[in-house]
Design a protein around this motif. Structure first.
Motif, short mmCIF file in Angstrom:
data_model
loop_
_atom_site.label_atom_id
_atom_site.label_comp_id
_atom_site.label_asym_id
_atom_site.label_seq_id
_atom_site.Cartn_x
_atom_site.Cartn_y
_atom_site.Cartn_z
N GLY A 250 42.54 44.29 31.38
CA GLY A 250 41.47 44.04 32.04
C GLY A 250 41.32 42.35 32.56
O GLY A 250 40.82 42.29 33.82
N ARG A 251 42.06 41.45 31.74
CA ARG A 251 42.03 40.08 32.44
C ARG A 251 43.06 40.14 33.46
O ARG A 251 42.75 39.46 34.45
CB ARG A 251 42.54 39.30 31.18
CG ARG A 251 41.49 38.94 29.98
CD ARG A 251 42.37 38.57 28.75
NE ARG A 251 41.28 37.99 27.70
CZ ARG A 251 41.50 37.71 26.42
NH1 ARG A 251 42.65 37.92 26.02
NH2 ARG A 251 40.62 37.29 25.81
N TYR A 256 43.67 39.77 39.63
CA TYR A 256 44.03 40.15 41.10
C TYR A 256 42.82 40.07 41.72
O TYR A 256 42.99 39.85 43.09
CB TYR A 256 44.67 41.41 40.93
CG TYR A 256 46.09 41.53 40.73
CD1 TYR A 256 46.74 42.02 41.73
CD2 TYR A 256 46.65 41.36 39.56
CE1 TYR A 256 48.15 42.16 41.96
CE2 TYR A 256 48.22 41.45 39.29
CZ TYR A 256 48.89 41.74 40.59
OH TYR A 256 50.14 41.68 40.49
N PHE A 257 41.61 40.21 41.41
CA PHE A 257 40.31 40.15 42.16
C PHE A 257 40.34 38.71 42.60
O PHE A 257 39.96 38.39 43.81
CB PHE A 257 39.46 40.56 41.41
CG PHE A 257 38.14 40.26 41.85
CD1 PHE A 257 37.31 40.81 43.00
CD2 PHE A 257 37.33 39.10 41.32
CE1 PHE A 257 36.00 40.39 43.50
CE2 PHE A 257 35.94 38.60 42.03
CZ PHE A 257 35.35 39.38 42.92
N ARG A 260 42.92 37.89 45.44
CA ARG A 260 42.32 38.55 46.54
C ARG A 260 41.47 37.69 47.13
O ARG A 260 41.29 37.72 48.49
CB ARG A 260 42.05 39.90 46.22
CG ARG A 260 41.37 40.72 47.62
CD ARG A 260 42.34 40.88 48.58
NE ARG A 260 43.60 41.63 48.37
CZ ARG A 260 43.78 42.88 48.53
NH1 ARG A 260 42.87 43.34 49.02
NH2 ARG A 260 44.63 43.36 48.03
N LYS A 261 40.61 37.00 46.56
CA LYS A 261 39.22 36.24 47.09
C LYS A 261 39.98 34.98 47.48
O LYS A 261 39.08 34.27 48.08
CB LYS A 261 38.37 36.13 45.97
CG LYS A 261 37.51 37.22 45.60
CD LYS A 261 36.65 37.77 47.17
CE LYS A 261 35.80 38.84 46.73
NZ LYS A 261 34.97 39.16 48.08
N GLY A 262 41.02 34.52 47.09
CA GLY A 262 41.65 33.25 47.38
C GLY A 262 41.20 32.25 46.38
O GLY A 262 41.23 30.82 46.73
N TRP A 263 40.80 32.68 45.25
CA TRP A 263 40.33 31.77 44.21
C TRP A 263 41.30 31.44 43.08
O TRP A 263 40.98 30.55 42.08
CB TRP A 263 39.19 32.25 43.75
CG TRP A 263 37.96 32.64 44.54
CD1 TRP A 263 37.85 31.94 45.94
CD2 TRP A 263 36.89 33.39 44.51
NE1 TRP A 263 36.61 32.41 46.16
CE2 TRP A 263 35.97 33.01 45.61
CE3 TRP A 263 36.62 34.25 43.44
CZ2 TRP A 263 34.92 33.89 45.84
CZ3 TRP A 263 35.31 34.95 43.51
CH2 TRP A 263 34.73 34.64 44.70
N GLN A 274 48.99 35.98 46.37
CA GLN A 274 50.18 36.51 45.60
C GLN A 274 50.31 35.85 44.26
O GLN A 274 51.50 35.53 44.03
CB GLN A 274 51.28 36.89 46.26
CG GLN A 274 51.05 37.60 47.50
CD GLN A 274 52.51 38.17 48.18
OE1 GLN A 274 53.22 38.92 47.78
NE2 GLN A 274 52.65 37.53 49.51
N TYR A 275 49.40 35.04 43.88
CA TYR A 275 49.41 33.95 42.74
C TYR A 275 50.21 34.56 41.71
O TYR A 275 50.95 34.15 40.98
CB TYR A 275 47.86 33.58 42.28
CG TYR A 275 48.06 32.64 41.30
CD1 TYR A 275 48.08 31.15 41.71
CD2 TYR A 275 48.17 32.84 39.90
CE1 TYR A 275 48.08 30.04 40.61
CE2 TYR A 275 47.99 31.75 38.99
CZ TYR A 275 48.00 30.70 39.26
OH TYR A 275 48.23 29.59 38.36
#
Length: 361
Positions: A250-251, A256-257, A260-263, A274-275
């Motif tokens: 879950g973490r 990944y969310f 995707r947001k660039g955070w 692609q962190y």
């Protein structure tokens, strides 16, 4: 499968332009018989105001696919150019209103959204359908995929391949792009990876369902835990092991969310889409991929995301942790939602072979 691989490369890059998109995506599936119109709908009186509100510069009505190429209702192709200063996420409602008005006269729409400057910018493909059974455009179905550098195009490529291999009737379009179908496919694979991690720790498969076994049979990298962590860490409690892995998954999904947001950022404070992939690759170079959960992920979970920026170095040092091995540790925001609060079992050491995380990512 050659088409799928070709499409994946296209979707993982900048928007190639209208001509290349038609030649490399549309023609291989539908053939090259297109009734070209090339009309800019953004200049029409009934669309101009909605286009302006949505931050849209041009709505190029490319044309219609001819009925020789498929067995469905009429299909229109649109190429939409967004103002570089606008954010497509914030313009979503206005874009939806515009698409609904265009669908007053059409049943299938295939729409590409991109910015004026396409370099290193995300772009989108939307498929919208208003069948005969739908009363109006507000109930039309719309499915969207996000493409560009750093975005995985594999799933979308698979769905296009499914459509290409079908008779291309109305129902085939919905089957190919259906969110429900994608969700089921994602969940089946997600559960299989979860089961693989559980089986590594407990030594047992928690379910004998046929679909789960089919998924796991494709994993030729499964191993057995020689460290007896099930007894040493989890006291032979299967539920505790499953809950631990479920929380970890879950973490990771939430990370990944965030990326995707660039955070999730690199050391220069630039958002890295692609962190997680880059984080694991760094762990491989640093020789700590085999202890990735304890030495890398948990640093990110507990000493970055769960700790205020000004307290991170001190908190990590108190526990003999080197937070500076994490890219962007000083730029990533503190989250106080509780997901990254350490549980009682988290301080215990638990390792998985590096291949498990590599395959998961």
């Amino acid at each position: 499968m050659e088409l799928k691989h070709k499409l994946e490369k296209i979707f993982n890059n900048d928007y190639p332009g209208t001509d290349r998109f038609i030649a490399d995506v549309i023609v291989p599936i539908f053939g090259n018989e297109i009734e070209y119109i090339n009309d800019d709908l953004a200049g029409r009186e009934n669309y101009a105001e909605k286009a302006k509100n949505a931050g849209i510069r041009h709505i190029k009505y490319i044309g219609d696919l001819t009925e020789k190429n498929y067995n469905a209702d009429n299909i229109a192709l649109l190429d939409v150019t967004l103002d570089d200063s606008k954010n497509i996420e914030r313009s979503r409602v206005n874009i939806q209103q515009l698409i609904r008005s265009i669908m007053d006269y059409r049943q299938h729409l295939m729409i590409v959204f991109h910015y004026e400057d396409v370099t290193n910018k995300q772009w989108r493909f939307s498929y919208a359908y208003k069948g005969d059974s739908l009363k109006d455009t507000t109930s039309a179905k719309r499915y969207t995929y996000v493409f560009g550098r750093g975005y995985r195009g594999r799933t979308a490529a698979e769905r296009f391949q499914i459509l290409a291999d079908s008779p291309r009737n109305n129902e085939n379009f919905e089957e190919a792009f259906s969110v429900a179908a994608l969700s089921d496919e994602f969940f089946d694979k997600y559960r299989a990876y979860y089961a693989a991690f559980v089986e590594y720790i407990t030594g047992e498969r928690y379910s004998d369902e046929r679909e789960l076994n089919n998924q796991l049979s494709k994993f030729n990298w499964l191993q057995k835990d020689s460290n007896n962590q099930f007894t040493a860490v989890f006291e032979s409690k299967a539920k505790e092991a499953r809950d631990y892995i479920k929380k970890m998954f879950g973490r990771i999904v939430f990370l990944y969310f965030l990326q995707r947001k660039g955070w999730l950022y690199d050391n220069n404070g630039v958002g890295d889409s692609q962190y997680m992939k880059h984080l694991f690759e760094k762990a491989e170079r640093d020789g700590i991929a085999e202890t990735f959960l304890d030495d890398v992920l948990e640093l990110l979970f507990f000493y970055v995301l769960n700790t205020k920026k000004e307290q991170r170095v001190e908190t990590a040092l108190a526990d003999n942790k080197d937070i500076k091995i994490l890219p962007g540790w000083a730029h990533i925001d503190y989250l106080n939602g509780g997901l990254f609060n350490p549980d009682e079992i988290d301080p215990k050491k638990c390792t998985f072979p590096a291949i498990y995380f590599k395959e998961l990512f």
